[in-house]
Design a protein around this motif. Structure first.
Motif, PDB file in Angstrom:
ATOM      1  N   THR A  83       7.952  -1.263   3.759  1.00 34.70           N
ATOM      2  CA  THR A  83       7.078  -0.495   4.719  1.00 34.70           C
ATOM      3  C   THR A  83       5.643  -0.776   4.568  1.00 34.70           C
ATOM      4  N   TRP A  84       5.035  -0.518   5.845  1.00 35.19           N
ATOM      5  CA  TRP A  84       3.446  -0.914   5.799  1.00 35.19           C
ATOM      6  C   TRP A  84       2.699  -0.169   6.864  1.00 35.19           C
ATOM      7  N   ALA A 129      -2.621 -15.400   7.058  1.00 33.69           N
ATOM      8  CA  ALA A 129      -2.069 -14.399   6.217  1.00 33.69           C
ATOM      9  C   ALA A 129      -2.473 -14.473   4.973  1.00 33.69           C
ATOM     10  N   ALA A 130      -3.418 -13.557   4.411  1.00 35.80           N
ATOM     11  CA  ALA A 130      -3.900 -13.677   3.059  1.00 35.80           C
ATOM     12  C   ALA A 130      -3.907 -12.571   2.050  1.00 35.80           C
ATOM     13  N   VAL A 131      -3.111 -12.702   1.156  1.00 32.72           N
ATOM     14  CA  VAL A 131      -2.840 -11.475   0.176  1.00 32.72           C
ATOM     15  C   VAL A 131      -4.074 -11.128  -0.451  1.00 32.72           C
ATOM     16  N   LEU A 132      -4.530  -9.785  -0.138  1.00 34.56           N
ATOM     17  CA  LEU A 132      -5.937  -9.615  -0.902  1.00 34.56           C
ATOM     18  C   LEU A 132      -5.611  -8.861  -2.216  1.00 34.56           C
ATOM     19  N   GLU A 133      -4.717  -8.227  -2.284  1.00 31.01           N
ATOM     20  CA  GLU A 133      -4.122  -7.371  -3.501  1.00 31.01           C
ATOM     21  C   GLU A 133      -2.725  -7.466  -3.736  1.00 31.01           C
ATOM     22  N   ARG A 140      -1.992  -5.436  -0.240  1.00 31.45           N
ATOM     23  CA  ARG A 140      -2.621  -5.654   0.765  1.00 31.45           C
ATOM     24  C   ARG A 140      -2.750  -7.026   1.539  1.00 31.45           C
ATOM     25  N   VAL A 141      -2.493  -7.081   2.638  1.00 28.71           N
ATOM     26  CA  VAL A 141      -2.686  -8.600   3.457  1.00 28.71           C
ATOM     27  C   VAL A 141      -3.588  -8.364   4.549  1.00 28.71           C
ATOM     28  N   GLU A 142      -4.233  -9.401   4.797  1.00 23.95           N
ATOM     29  CA  GLU A 142      -5.168  -9.662   5.972  1.00 23.95           C
ATOM     30  C   GLU A 142      -4.443 -10.601   6.902  1.00 23.95           C
ATOM     31  N   PHE A 143      -4.353 -10.237   8.119  1.00 24.96           N
ATOM     32  CA  PHE A 143      -3.556 -11.298   9.097  1.00 24.96           C
ATOM     33  C   PHE A 143      -4.758 -11.679  10.260  1.00 24.96           C
ATOM     34  N   TYR A 199       1.019  -2.597   2.108  1.00 20.91           N
ATOM     35  CA  TYR A 199       2.709  -2.777   1.964  1.00 20.91           C
ATOM     36  C   TYR A 199       3.093  -1.727   0.627  1.00 20.91           C
ATOM     37  N   ALA A 200       4.554  -1.161   0.897  1.00 16.06           N
ATOM     38  CA  ALA A 200       4.928  -0.526  -0.047  1.00 16.06           C
ATOM     39  C   ALA A 200       6.487  -1.300  -0.239  1.00 16.06           C
ATOM     40  N   TRP A 201       6.995  -1.609  -1.391  1.00 16.34           N
ATOM     41  CA  TRP A 201       8.321  -2.344  -1.498  1.00 16.34           C
ATOM     42  C   TRP A 201       9.085  -1.391  -2.246  1.00 16.34           C
ATOM     43  N   ASP A 202      10.548  -1.463  -1.910  1.00 19.75           N
ATOM     44  CA  ASP A 202      11.560  -0.877  -2.340  1.00 19.75           C
ATOM     45  C   ASP A 202      12.641  -1.805  -2.665  1.00 19.75           C
ATOM     46  N   GLY A 203      12.151  -2.567  -3.688  1.00 23.34           N
ATOM     47  CA  GLY A 203      13.210  -3.766  -4.236  1.00 23.34           C
ATOM     48  C   GLY A 203      13.487  -4.721  -2.996  1.00 23.34           C
TER      49      GLY A 203
END
Length: 146
Positions: free
Chosen positions: A78-79, A38-42, A51-54, A69-73
């Motif tokens: 969601t992805w 799992a690598a965080v791209l952004e 953005r994460v590559e798996f 990904y979108a985060w709400d605290g």
């Protein structure tokens, strides 16, 4: 057409602890048995991964894919699939709700594969994947919280 599945589990830890494990993609290969990389791209403005590559290895299924990904605290994440080899689409979410002395985690997932699969077989595979993901998340979070 994409199928949708939902499952929930109670985890004996606060939502902030659960979400910190979900957001820690670098450590997924140490506790999520089907994730080999799992690598965080952004990263987004909040510092969490955007953005994460798996790399996935689940029995005979191998795939490399990227999710946005979108985060709400510490309430939800969601992805959505950006690109993949075996998947035509993927959307998902974790919803975290305080519950008693811990957190109720609800996992929602919708996946459409490139290769058609019989409905009954697909539903069984989805159920197994979701159960495994939730139980591995629970084990990891509760080990950290202990």
């Amino acid at each position: 057409m994409a199928d949708q599945s939902t499952q929930s589990i109670d985890i004996a830890a606060a939502p902030v602890t659960v979400m910190s494990v979900i957001a820690d993609f670098d450590n997924y290969p140490t506790w999520a048995s089907s994730v080999t990389k799992a690598a965080v791209l952004e990263s987004g403005p909040d510092g969490r991964a955007a953005r994460v590559e798996f790399d996935l290895l689940a029995g005979p299924v191998r795939d490399t894919y990227e999710l946005h990904y979108a985060w709400d605290g510490n309430r939800s994440v969601t992805w959505k699939l950006v690109r993949g080899q075996m998947m035509r689409s993927q959307e998902g979410s974790y919803l975290l709700e305080p519950s008693g002395a811990g957190t109720k985690v609800t996992y929602w997932l919708s996946v459409e594969l490139v290769i058609p699969m019989l409905g009954q077989l697909r539903r069984k595979a989805e159920r197994i994947v979701m159960e495994q993901a939730l139980h591995e998340l629970k084990r990891r979070v509760e080990a950290i919280a202990a």
